[in-house]
Design a protein around this motif. Structure first.
Motif, mmCIF file in Angstrom:
data_model
loop_
_atom_site.group_PDB
_atom_site.id
_atom_site.type_symbol
_atom_site.label_atom_id
_atom_site.label_comp_id
_atom_site.label_asym_id
_atom_site.label_seq_id
_atom_site.Cartn_x
_atom_site.Cartn_y
_atom_site.Cartn_z
ATOM 1 N N THR A 67 -8.717 1.784 7.181
ATOM 2 C CA THR A 67 -8.616 1.025 5.739
ATOM 3 C C THR A 67 -9.541 1.671 4.933
ATOM 4 O OG1 THR A 67 -8.275 -1.027 7.437
ATOM 5 C CG2 THR A 67 -8.974 -1.230 5.141
ATOM 6 N N THR A 68 -11.032 2.004 5.312
ATOM 7 C CA THR A 68 -11.881 2.362 4.480
ATOM 8 C C THR A 68 -11.396 3.749 3.900
ATOM 9 O OG1 THR A 68 -13.688 1.487 5.812
ATOM 10 C CG2 THR A 68 -14.374 3.028 4.283
ATOM 11 N N GLY A 71 -8.914 3.453 1.276
ATOM 12 C CA GLY A 71 -9.457 2.852 0.106
ATOM 13 C C GLY A 71 -10.129 4.284 -0.606
ATOM 14 N N ILE A 72 -11.093 4.978 0.201
ATOM 15 C CA ILE A 72 -11.674 6.296 -0.392
ATOM 16 C C ILE A 72 -10.773 7.103 -0.937
ATOM 17 C CG2 ILE A 72 -13.017 8.102 -0.067
ATOM 18 C CD1 ILE A 72 -14.578 6.378 2.020
ATOM 19 N N PHE A 73 -9.629 7.293 -0.433
ATOM 20 C CA PHE A 73 -8.575 8.050 -0.785
ATOM 21 C C PHE A 73 -7.827 7.818 -1.937
ATOM 22 C CE2 PHE A 73 -5.700 11.829 -0.646
ATOM 23 C CZ PHE A 73 -4.622 11.528 -0.099
ATOM 24 N N SER A 74 -7.444 6.292 -2.214
ATOM 25 C CA SER A 74 -6.909 5.928 -3.545
ATOM 26 C C SER A 74 -7.909 6.322 -4.617
ATOM 27 C CB SER A 74 -6.780 4.403 -3.310
ATOM 28 O OG SER A 74 -5.969 4.353 -2.447
ATOM 29 N N MET A 75 -9.257 6.040 -4.563
ATOM 30 C CA MET A 75 -10.136 6.199 -5.496
ATOM 31 C C MET A 75 -10.330 7.718 -5.791
ATOM 32 S SD MET A 75 -11.095 3.142 -6.189
ATOM 33 C CE MET A 75 -10.289 1.855 -4.978
ATOM 34 N N ALA C 196 -1.443 5.802 -6.293
ATOM 35 C CA ALA C 196 -2.758 6.209 -5.779
ATOM 36 C C ALA C 196 -3.012 4.780 -4.655
ATOM 37 C CB ALA C 196 -3.743 6.416 -6.883
ATOM 38 N N THR C 197 -2.770 3.702 -5.097
ATOM 39 C CA THR C 197 -3.238 2.472 -4.440
ATOM 40 C C THR C 197 -2.054 1.952 -3.620
ATOM 41 O OG1 THR C 197 -2.770 0.959 -6.481
ATOM 42 C CG2 THR C 197 -5.070 1.750 -5.897
ATOM 43 N N LEU C 333 -6.252 -7.995 7.178
ATOM 44 C CA LEU C 333 -6.526 -7.200 6.076
ATOM 45 C C LEU C 333 -6.237 -7.807 4.890
ATOM 46 C CD1 LEU C 333 -4.329 -4.303 7.659
ATOM 47 C CD2 LEU C 333 -6.619 -4.179 6.860
ATOM 48 N N LEU C 343 -16.429 -1.350 1.979
ATOM 49 C CA LEU C 343 -15.188 -1.591 1.738
ATOM 50 C C LEU C 343 -14.777 -3.173 1.031
ATOM 51 C CD1 LEU C 343 -12.633 -0.867 3.107
ATOM 52 C CD2 LEU C 343 -12.978 -2.422 5.270
ATOM 53 N N LEU C 346 -14.305 -1.634 -2.386
ATOM 54 C CA LEU C 346 -13.151 -0.694 -2.239
ATOM 55 C C LEU C 346 -11.878 -1.877 -2.616
ATOM 56 C CD1 LEU C 346 -13.601 1.906 0.342
ATOM 57 C CD2 LEU C 346 -13.215 2.166 -2.218
ATOM 58 N N SER C 350 -9.521 -1.879 -5.813
ATOM 59 C CA SER C 350 -8.149 -1.656 -5.583
ATOM 60 C C SER C 350 -7.530 -2.998 -6.012
ATOM 61 C CB SER C 350 -7.964 -1.800 -4.094
ATOM 62 O OG SER C 350 -8.525 -0.450 -3.399
#
Lengths: 95, 102, 532
Positions: A67-68, A71-75, C196-197, C333, C343, C346, C350
């Motif tokens: 999950t983390t 998240g990092i990948f998206s940013m 991206a998201t 989640l 997180l 993030l 997001s």
């Protein structure tokens, strides 16, 4: 560790981005870009990304870690995409 | 010319209404009955198959909605939906009877 | 629908996306703020001090004493020890037994651990209400709001899937952003934010749907159990691992909760999330101690004790059922309760990007259909309505949220119905923002609302400093990351809104014929490359 993972994801994504013809040509002169370079960038980029994912999964557990990672990948994707038009070296008229 | 464009506008409005109606009513029913059928078909213990079918129900509904708007003619749409409704309901009903009889 | 599959799906994507996009934007913004709901709660009740060095035993004893005086014959008690993100203060909850009229009356209190009395703080809607509004909306009966949200979530899912299907070159365009071109740039940004998201968007939407399964797809479970609701409920309760026990009717004193908590600490260390007592004072009492979340699943490890003897009856360490584990993971989640600080941020970003995805979609729709100046320069009524809704919501809702926080600081502390009025302020300002473009022109409305939002957020830390006995510099010095973080985030939001207002002002200024936004030459080259 998360910092390391983020750096790996950033470098990996940047490599994958440059491996793409459209962005590779944006950032480097045409003679520097070749299919061999593109392949090399693709392989390295994927490896770095995978490394980042593994670090996240190992340090935080599979579920939380991935999950983390996403998240990092998206940013990172957004960071790269938004910076590209402004970082690309100015080019004159081409060909 | 303007009469024709009005007629076309009217037909277009009907098409849109028909598809939306089909998606909201018939598509919703098919998603429900299809999920029930799936619940009976899955080779898992009852509680697991009911849960799994429930979790998939919205994916089924989404696929149905996309089909409703992709299918070329309204006639095919009505036929397809009625067929799906009949098959899934009957199938579920039969499997239910088999299960309770066993 | 249309000639080709892609055209039909584009139509579906556009309309499924557009029709409720303003409510969806509201859901995204309030849900995203909900990831910091308890932090916002604490900012909105600054009188409450953080709990210092309390032992678990102290909390349990205080809570138990209070519960025994408030709700001696309850069906269940719930004690949430202080010092964690979800319950920074000691929380107690009780529910009275079910009567003919329906479920038993519930009660909830935050307690001062030392005095045992309920904490006194200004009545506030808090971050909790923002979070609840994202799935219940407001001013509507719970059921109605919940159902509407379910429908909108399904439309969002249809939007996501159709969006993926119609996006040609989803990989080629992965990093593509071409600023400075009117229509194309908006589409680029919409695509970029969405792709991206995408993992987050797919997860948040489908897991959101999982919440409404029993509501909107009741037939699946129901009919499989022969339309017998009782059998279905029993089956689901069993796999959910809930402890069901009926009262014996004979009174028996409740055993030592602290002793049971000690056993839990032996098992888990310091991660006790809650202590639930079923049927306190009855011979069949059960005490269920739950562990803090560690994984993405909403499943909590539990220890079940006999309430009277204190004997450990059962330890539930893992889910046994695969589909239940999937459902629990999705829900876990979505809620993100397990998330640590990184997180959580993030998730927050997001969520805001998801709101941006919706907003850029709506803006692109408007920009694409804007009539060319000169010819039939009048836009259709629908187009104008969407433009009004866009400015009033995309720029207006942030102003309304800022107003909500201002109201929390400025409304008199002992005002009656204060919590409700904080929310009324939010909606009144939003309504004003929706009407504003009718009174001024659309462009002026955009710029004015963005500047107003920028000012409202930037000044928020000052309002905080003026109305409480702390301020940003103090919070930073003391390492109080909650108040400092809130103030800093407000400043950052103000800055972003200000930049947007400024850019828009320059973009729309009547100026020389050349493009108002300075284009690096690289994009000129890129543009040629892409159109090849």
């Amino acid at each position: 560790m998360i910092v390391l993972a983020s750096v790996l994801v950033l470098c990996g994504s940047a490599a994958l981005c440059l491996a793409m013809k459209r962005h590779g040509l944006q950032m480097m002169p045409a003679r520097a870009y070749s299919p061999a370079l593109s392949l090399a960038l693709r392989v390295c980029g994927s490896a770095l990304l995978a490394g980042g994912a593994v670090i996240c999964a190992v340090t935080q557990g599979a579920g939380v870690g991935l999950t983390t990672f996403f998240g990092i990948f998206s940013m990172v994707i957004l960071l790269i995409a938004i910076s590209l038009p402004y970082l690309a070296p100015a080019k004159g008229r081409r060909r | 010319m303007s009469a024709k464009t009005e007629e076309n506008a009217g037909r277009r409005a009907w098409h849109i209404f028909a598809r939306v109606f089909a998606a909201v009513v018939l598509g919703y029913l098919v998603a429900n009955t299809g999920s029930v059928l799936l619940g009976f078909l899955l080779p898992l213990p009852k509680v697991d198959s009911v849960l799994t079918a429930s979790l998939l129900s919205f994916a089924i509904y989404t696929a149905v909605i996309m089909w409703i708007f992709a299918v070329k003619t309204l006639r095919k749409m009505w036929l397809g939906l009625c067929l799906a409704l009949v098959v899934t309901s009957l199938g579920a009903w039969l499997l239910y009877l088999l299960e309770t009889a066993a | 629908m249309k000639d080709t599959f892609r055209q039909s799906m584009t139509w579906l994507h556009t309309w499924a996306g557009l029709v409720f996009c303003w409510i969806l934007y509201f859901m995204f913004i309030t849900g995203t703020l909900g990831y910091f709901d308890t932090e916002i709660d604490r900012w909105m009740q600054p009188e409450l001090r953080t709990v210092e060095n309390i032992t678990l035993a102290q909390s349990i004893d205080t809570a138990r004493a209070r519960l025994e005086s408030e709700a001696p014959g309850a069906e269940r008690w719930l004690i949430s020890p202080p010092g964690n993100r979800e319950t920074p203060q000691l929380n107690i909850f009780w529910q009275q037994p079910r009567t003919e009229a329906g479920a038993g009356e519930r009660g909830e209190q935050m307690l001062d651990v030392h005095s045992g009395e309920p904490l006194a703080a200004r009545e506030t809607a808090g971050g909790q209400t923002l979070y609840r509004m994202h799935y219940l909306l407001h001013y509507l009966p719970r059921d109605v709001g919940y159902r509407i949200v379910g429908v909108i979530t399904l439309l969002m899912f249809v939007g996501l899937i159709t969006g993926i299907v119609i996006h040609k070159n989803i990989f080629k365009d992965f990093f593509t952003f071409r600023p400075g071109r009117r229509k194309r740039s908006w589409l680029d940004i919409h695509n970029l934010l969405s792709v991206a998201t995408l993992p987050f968007q797919l997860m948040i939407t489908y897991s959101g749907l999982v919440f409404v399964i029993t509501l909107w797809m009741p037939l699946v479970g129901f009919s499989s159990y022969g339309f017998d609701a009782g059998k279905l409920r029993a089956a689901l309760t069993e796999i959910a691992g809930q402890v069901q026990v009926e009262p014996a009717g004979t009174p028996a004193p409740l055993g030592s909760l602290t002793a049971m908590a000690d056993t839990a600490v032996e098992h888990w260390g310091d991660s006790i999330r809650s202590i639930e007592v079923k049927w306190p004072g009855d011979a069949n009492a059960r005490v269920i101690i739950r562990k803090s979340p560690q994984s993405i699943s909403r499943f909590r490890e539990q220890l079940v004790f006999d309430g009277v003897s204190g004997e450990l009856l059962e330890a539930k360490t893992a889910e046994t059922n695969a589909p239940q584990a999937v459902a629990n993971s999705l829900i876990g989640l979505h809620e993100g309760l397990f998330a640590g600080p990184l997180l959580r941020w993030l998730y927050f970003v997001s969520g805001l990007l998801g709101a941006g995805m919706v907003a850029t979609g709506a803006i692109y729709w408007v920009v694409k259909r804007r009539p060319k100046p000169g010819r039939e320069a009048v836009a259709s009524a629908g187009h104008r309505l969407v433009e009004c809704l866009n400015v009033g919501t995309i720029a207006g809702l942030p102003v309304a949220i800022a107003a909500y926080f201002w109201a929390n600081r400025l409304l008199p502390v002992d005002m009656a119905g204060r919590a409700d009025w904080e929310i009324h302020v939010l909606f009144m300002v939003w309504l004003a923002a929706l009407i504003h473009p009718r009174l001024r022109s659309l462009r002026t409305a955009w710029i004015e609302q963005l500047w107003l939002g920028a000012a409202a957020f930037t000044l928020l830390p000052l309002v905080n400093a003026a109305t409480t006995d702390g301020h940003l510099l103090q919070s930073l010095a003391a390492g109080d990351w909650l108040f400092a973080g809130f103030d800093l985030t407000a400043l950052a939001t103000g800055l972003l809104l200000g930049i947007a207002a400024w850019q828009l002002g320059r973009h729309w200024q009547p100026g020389p014929k050349s493009e108002p936004v300075v284009l690096p030459a690289a994009t000129l080259a890129t543009r040629r490359d892409i159109t090849r």
